[in-house]
Design a protein around this motif. Structure first.
Motif, PDB file in Angstrom:
ATOM      1  N   LEU A  30      -6.845  -7.120 -29.849  1.00 54.22           N
ATOM      2  CA  LEU A  30      -6.813  -7.510 -31.262  1.00 54.22           C
ATOM      3  C   LEU A  30      -5.574  -6.961 -31.980  1.00 54.22           C
ATOM      4  O   LEU A  30      -5.079  -7.569 -32.927  1.00 54.22           O
ATOM      5  CB  LEU A  30      -8.091  -7.065 -31.972  1.00 54.22           C
ATOM      6  N   LYS A  31      -5.069  -5.818 -31.552  1.00 58.43           N
ATOM      7  CA  LYS A  31      -3.867  -5.247 -32.162  1.00 58.43           C
ATOM      8  C   LYS A  31      -2.623  -6.050 -31.820  1.00 58.43           C
ATOM      9  O   LYS A  31      -1.695  -6.143 -32.619  1.00 58.43           O
ATOM     10  CB  LYS A  31      -3.674  -3.803 -31.695  1.00 58.43           C
ATOM     11  N   GLY A  77      -5.886  -9.443 -36.146  1.00 49.78           N
ATOM     12  CA  GLY A  77      -6.927  -8.654 -35.488  1.00 49.78           C
ATOM     13  C   GLY A  77      -7.251  -7.360 -36.186  1.00 49.78           C
ATOM     14  O   GLY A  77      -8.325  -6.795 -36.004  1.00 49.78           O
ATOM     15  N   LEU A 119     -16.635  -9.082 -36.764  1.00 48.17           N
ATOM     16  CA  LEU A 119     -16.433 -10.080 -35.708  1.00 48.17           C
ATOM     17  C   LEU A 119     -17.619 -11.034 -35.638  1.00 48.17           C
ATOM     18  O   LEU A 119     -17.442 -12.249 -35.482  1.00 48.17           O
ATOM     19  CB  LEU A 119     -16.211  -9.389 -34.363  1.00 48.17           C
ATOM     20  N   ASP A 129     -10.217 -19.249 -36.746  1.00 46.75           N
ATOM     21  CA  ASP A 129     -10.133 -17.876 -36.234  1.00 46.75           C
ATOM     22  C   ASP A 129     -11.284 -17.576 -35.281  1.00 46.75           C
ATOM     23  O   ASP A 129     -11.113 -16.875 -34.286  1.00 46.75           O
ATOM     24  CB  ASP A 129     -10.129 -16.862 -37.385  1.00 46.75           C
ATOM     25  N   LEU A 171     -11.074 -16.275 -31.477  1.00 49.73           N
ATOM     26  CA  LEU A 171     -11.803 -15.113 -30.946  1.00 49.73           C
ATOM     27  C   LEU A 171     -12.594 -15.505 -29.699  1.00 49.73           C
ATOM     28  O   LEU A 171     -12.675 -14.728 -28.733  1.00 49.73           O
ATOM     29  CB  LEU A 171     -12.738 -14.528 -32.014  1.00 49.73           C
TER      30      LEU A 171
END
Length: 191
Positions: A116-117, A124, A139, A149, A153
């Motif tokens: 996510l980073k 993220g 989430l 989005d 994910l």
């Protein structure tokens, strides 16, 4: 308006009087400490006795629910006419219900955080906390929206995992008066 006067206290005038007063102070203070120790021990004893009485009852309820679950799997659809997930029967509410959703990810949490980073096509960081752990509730909410989005994910491997579970709950009495459980019922659970 008159001034209130406090009770006149006599101060010690010698070391012996001070020692006597301090000795009495220490004894009273120790008595208060002992009262707190006794209070804690009494509460612990009450809790232990209640836990000991409750344990077989809780286990009996679990056993009964395990026995009723396969019966409900067969009889539930007929009893609810396929329109509901639960019914009230014999003073209990029983049926199936959805568990609280939990975030599922196929790898370790550290890998999800790193992912996510670094992913450029989704912000993220909105799903990461200061200590850089997953914001699972965030989430889950995003996945529930089903927007672009959420699709991204899902491509990363995130999904909402939820299952249906069987339950049995006692229905409390409808009258505001307190309910009394007869000793015979409690004895049945213990045997």
């Amino acid at each position: 308006m008159t001034r209130r006067k406090s009770v006149a206290l006599t101060a010690p005038t010698t070391i012996e009087e001070a020692v006597a007063l301090l000795t009495r102070y220490a004894a009273i203070s120790a008595g208060l400490d002992q009262i707190e120790v006794d209070r804690s021990e009494s509460k612990a004893a009450i809790d232990a006795a209640a836990d000991k009485l409750a344990a077989p009852m809780k286990e009996a309820l679990k056993d009964m629910a395990r026995q009723l679950s396969p019966w409900w799997a067969v009889a539930g659809a007929e009893l609810t006419e396929g329109k509901r997930k639960s019914i009230e029967l014999a003073g209990c509410q029983l049926g199936t219900r959805m568990t609280t959703p939990k975030l599922a990810y196929p790898g370790k949490e550290e890998n999800a955080v790193a992912l996510l980073k670094e992913v450029p096509w989704i912000d993220g960081f909105q799903f990461l906390r200061e200590k850089l752990s997953l914001d699972k509730q965030g989430l889950l909410k995003k996945l529930a929206l089903g927007d672009e989005d959420a699709g991204r994910l899902i491509l990363l491997g995130f999904t909402r995992k939820q299952r249906e579970e069987f339950f049995v709950d006692r229905v409390p009495p409808r009258e505001p008066a307190t309910e009394q459980v007869d000793d015979l019922a409690a004895d049945e659970v213990r045997s």
